[in-house]
Scaffold this active site. Structure first.
Site, PDB file in Angstrom:
ATOM      1  N   SER A 213      -6.927 -62.133 -68.708  1.00 43.90           N
ATOM      2  CA  SER A 213      -7.772 -63.693 -68.479  1.00 43.90           C
ATOM      3  C   SER A 213      -6.910 -64.502 -70.096  1.00 43.90           C
ATOM      4  CB  SER A 213      -9.020 -63.211 -68.886  1.00 43.90           C
ATOM      5  OG  SER A 213      -9.022 -62.577 -67.312  1.00 43.90           O
TER       6      SER A 213
ATOM      7  N   TYR B  20      -3.468 -70.272 -60.233  1.00 40.32           N
ATOM      8  CA  TYR B  20      -4.632 -69.185 -60.922  1.00 40.32           C
ATOM      9  C   TYR B  20      -3.772 -67.889 -61.231  1.00 40.32           C
ATOM     10  CZ  TYR B  20      -8.025 -65.409 -62.320  1.00 40.32           C
ATOM     11  OH  TYR B  20      -8.674 -64.277 -62.745  1.00 40.32           O
TER      12      TYR B  20
ATOM     13  N   VAL C 275      -7.136 -58.205 -68.941  1.00 41.32           N
ATOM     14  CA  VAL C 275      -7.515 -56.954 -68.282  1.00 41.32           C
ATOM     15  C   VAL C 275      -6.529 -55.553 -67.857  1.00 41.32           C
ATOM     16  CG1 VAL C 275      -8.515 -56.729 -66.534  1.00 41.32           C
ATOM     17  CG2 VAL C 275      -6.839 -57.588 -65.640  1.00 41.32           C
TER      18      VAL C 275
ATOM     19  N   LYS D  91      -6.733 -67.993 -69.674  1.00 38.73           N
ATOM     20  CA  LYS D  91      -7.804 -68.606 -68.841  1.00 38.73           C
ATOM     21  C   LYS D  91      -7.978 -69.684 -70.300  1.00 38.73           C
ATOM     22  CE  LYS D  91     -10.530 -65.599 -66.052  1.00 38.73           C
ATOM     23  NZ  LYS D  91     -10.720 -64.681 -66.114  1.00 38.73           N
TER      24      LYS D  91
ATOM     25  N   TYR E  57     -16.209 -61.203 -71.544  1.00 41.33           N
ATOM     26  CA  TYR E  57     -17.291 -61.169 -70.584  1.00 41.33           C
ATOM     27  C   TYR E  57     -18.622 -60.947 -70.723  1.00 41.33           C
ATOM     28  CZ  TYR E  57     -12.509 -61.929 -68.888  1.00 41.33           C
ATOM     29  OH  TYR E  57     -11.036 -62.122 -68.556  1.00 41.33           O
TER      30      TYR E  57
HETATM   31  O1  DON Z   1      -8.741 -62.286 -61.550  1.00 44.90           O
HETATM   32  C1  DON Z   1      -8.247 -61.076 -61.787  1.00 44.90           C
HETATM   33  O2  DON Z   1      -9.374 -60.452 -61.269  1.00 44.90           O
HETATM   34  C2  DON Z   1      -7.179 -61.292 -63.081  1.00 44.90           C
HETATM   35  N1  DON Z   1      -6.162 -61.155 -62.910  1.00 44.90           N
HETATM   36  C3  DON Z   1      -7.568 -61.723 -64.412  1.00 44.90           C
HETATM   37  C4  DON Z   1      -8.647 -61.108 -64.810  1.00 44.90           C
HETATM   38  C5  DON Z   1      -8.991 -60.533 -66.746  1.00 44.90           C
HETATM   39  O3  DON Z   1      -8.028 -60.601 -66.801  1.00 44.90           O
HETATM   40  C6  DON Z   1     -10.154 -60.418 -66.803  1.00 44.90           C
HETATM   41  N2  DON Z   1     -10.528 -59.442 -67.901  1.00 44.90           N
HETATM   42  N3  DON Z   1     -10.663 -58.509 -68.842  1.00 44.90           N
END
Ligand code: DON
Length: 325
Positions: free
Chosen positions: A72, A199, A269, A75, A251
Site C-alpha cells: 500500500s 494496482y 501489509v 498508493k 488506515y
Molecule cells: O490490496 C491489497 O490487499 C494489498 N496488495 C495491499 C494492501 C495493503 O498493503 C494494506 N496495508 N496495510
C-alpha cells in the site's frame, strides 16, 4: 565531516541499533500477512530502518537492506503520479479525501454513500480508482508510466516481485469485488481486470527501506530533491499527499498514529512504513532540517501496520522530539 558531527552520527546509529533490538520482540504481538501466501513466508522478527537527511547522509540499523514489496505504500506514488498527469481537481472528482476509520479493504462505504465515490486514495477502493486513472490504454502502458515516474523521482528502476504479484492476483477476490462495484458506479477509468493488474503490480514493486526513505525525504521537502537540487514533484500535490498520509495512511489506526507519533506516514501489509519529518529549526532534534524514514518489520497488526515498526517510530518521535504538531 568534523569531529563533533562524526561523534553525533556514531551516537545516532548506536541509539538506532539499540532501539531496533529493543522493539524487534514486538513482532510477537502481530503476524505476517497471511492472505498473501508469499508474504506469510517472511521472517516476522525482521526489523530495519533507514533515515536519510537532506545532505544525503544515511542512518541505518537492523534489517534495513532486506527487500520487500511496497504494497500500500505504492498508493502514495500512484496518487501523486495521477495528480501530476491529470491535475488535482480531475483526480479529486473521482476519489475523495475523507478518512473512513474502516479496514483498508472494506467495501461497506461504497454502497452507504451514494453515488459510490471512494473515500480516499489510501484505501483499496480509492487506490484501484487511482490506478485506473494512470495514463495509457492498456495496463502495460499505465505501468510503464508509473515505472517512468518512479524512476524519474528516485533514480531507481523498479523491479516487480512476480511471485508476490501472482500470489495476490490469485487471491484478490475482495479487490475484484471492489473494482466491480467501482466499475458499476462509474468510478473506474478502465476495465476491472486491467485496473487490478495495474494496482496489484504496483503493490508488488520491490523496495528497501533506503528507497522509501528517499521518497519520504522528497515528500518532507515538498517535492524538492536536495541532492539533485531540483523540484521533482509539484509542491501542491505533495502537500495533498502528506495530508492524506496523515489522515488515512495508517488506515483505521491513522488517528492513533497521528496522536502517538505525529508524522504523515503510509504503511503496507508487507510491513513497510514510509514516513517523514519536515524541517523544524525550532527543535533540538537531530533531524531539524527534515528527513525521510523507511521502516521494514513484516509482522503486522489487525489494521495492517507493522507492529514493531509503529512502536519503534513512536519511540523515535518521543526521544528525538519530532512531530508535525
Ligand atoms: O490490496 C491489497 O490487499 C494489498 N496488495 C495491499 C494492501 C495493503 O498493503 C494494506 N496495508 N496495510
Amino acid at each position: 565531516m568534523g569531529g563533533k558531527a562524526l561523534i553525533q552520527q556514531v551516537l545516532l546509529v548506536d541509539e538506532l541499533e539499540q532501539w531496533v533490538e529493543q522493539y524487534r520482540s514486538k513482532a510477537s504481538e502481530g503476524k505476517c500477512a497471511s492472505y498473501i501466501p508469499a508474504l506469510y513466508r517472511a521472517d516476522p522478527n525482521q526489523l530495519g530502518i533507514c533515515i536519510i537527511e537532506p545532505t544525503g547522509k544515511m542512518h541505518t540499523a537492523g534489517d534495513w537492506e532486506v527487500p520487500f514489496t511496497m504494497q500500500s505504500i505504492s498508493k502514495v506514488i500512484s496518487f501523486i503520479a495521477a495528480c501530476c498527469y491529470h491535475g488535482i481537481p480531475y483526480v479529486l472528482d473521482r476519489v475523495d479525501v475523507e478518512p473512513t476509520g474502516d479496514a483498508f479493504n472494506s467495501i461497506i462505504r461504497l454502497e452507504m454513500h451514494k453515488p459510490g465515490k471512494p473515500f480516499n486514495p489510501m484505501i483499496n477502493a480509492g487506490a484501484i480508482t487511482t490506478s485506473s486513472l494512470l495514463p495509457g490504454q492498456t495496463p502495460d502502458h499505465k505501468l510503464r508510466y508509473l515505472y517512468a515516474f518512479f524512476s524519474k523521482i528516485t533514480g531507481i528502476t523498479p523491479m516487480v516481485n512476480e511471485e508476490v504479484f501472482l500470489s495476490e492476483w490469485e487471491n484478490s477476490h475482495r479487490n475484484r469485488a471492489l473494482a466491480h462495484y467501482l466499475k458499476d458506479t462509474g468510478y473506474l477509468a478502465c476495465e476491472v481486470e486491467e485496473a487490478l493488474e495495474v494496482y496489484l503490480t504496483q503493490c508488488s514493486i520491490e523496495v528497501t527501506t533506503e528507497q522509501i526513505a528517499l521518497i519520504g525525504l522528497l515528500l518532507a521537502l515538498d517535492g524538492f530533491h536536495p541532492l539533485r537540487n531540483e523540484q521533482v514533484l509539484p509542491k501542491d500535490v505533495v502537500r495533498l499527499a502528506k495530508a492524506l498520509m496523515l489522515t488515512c495512511g495508517m488506515y483505521d489506526a491513522s488517528g492513533k498514529f497521528a496522536a502517538n507519533v505525529g508524522l504523515p506516514a503510509k504503511s503496507g501489509v508487507s510491513g513497510g512504513i514510509m514516513t517523514l519529518v519536515p524541517a523544524n529549526r525550532k527543535t533540538h532534534s537531530p533531524f531539524q532540517y527534515g528527513c525521510g524514514i523507511g521502516i521494514f518489520g513484516p509482522s503486522i497488526d489487525g489494521c495492517g501496520n507493522s507492529v514493531a515498526g509503529v512502536s519503534l517510530l513512536k519511540h523515535i518521535a518521543q526521544e528525538w522530539d519530532v512531530t508535525i504538531f
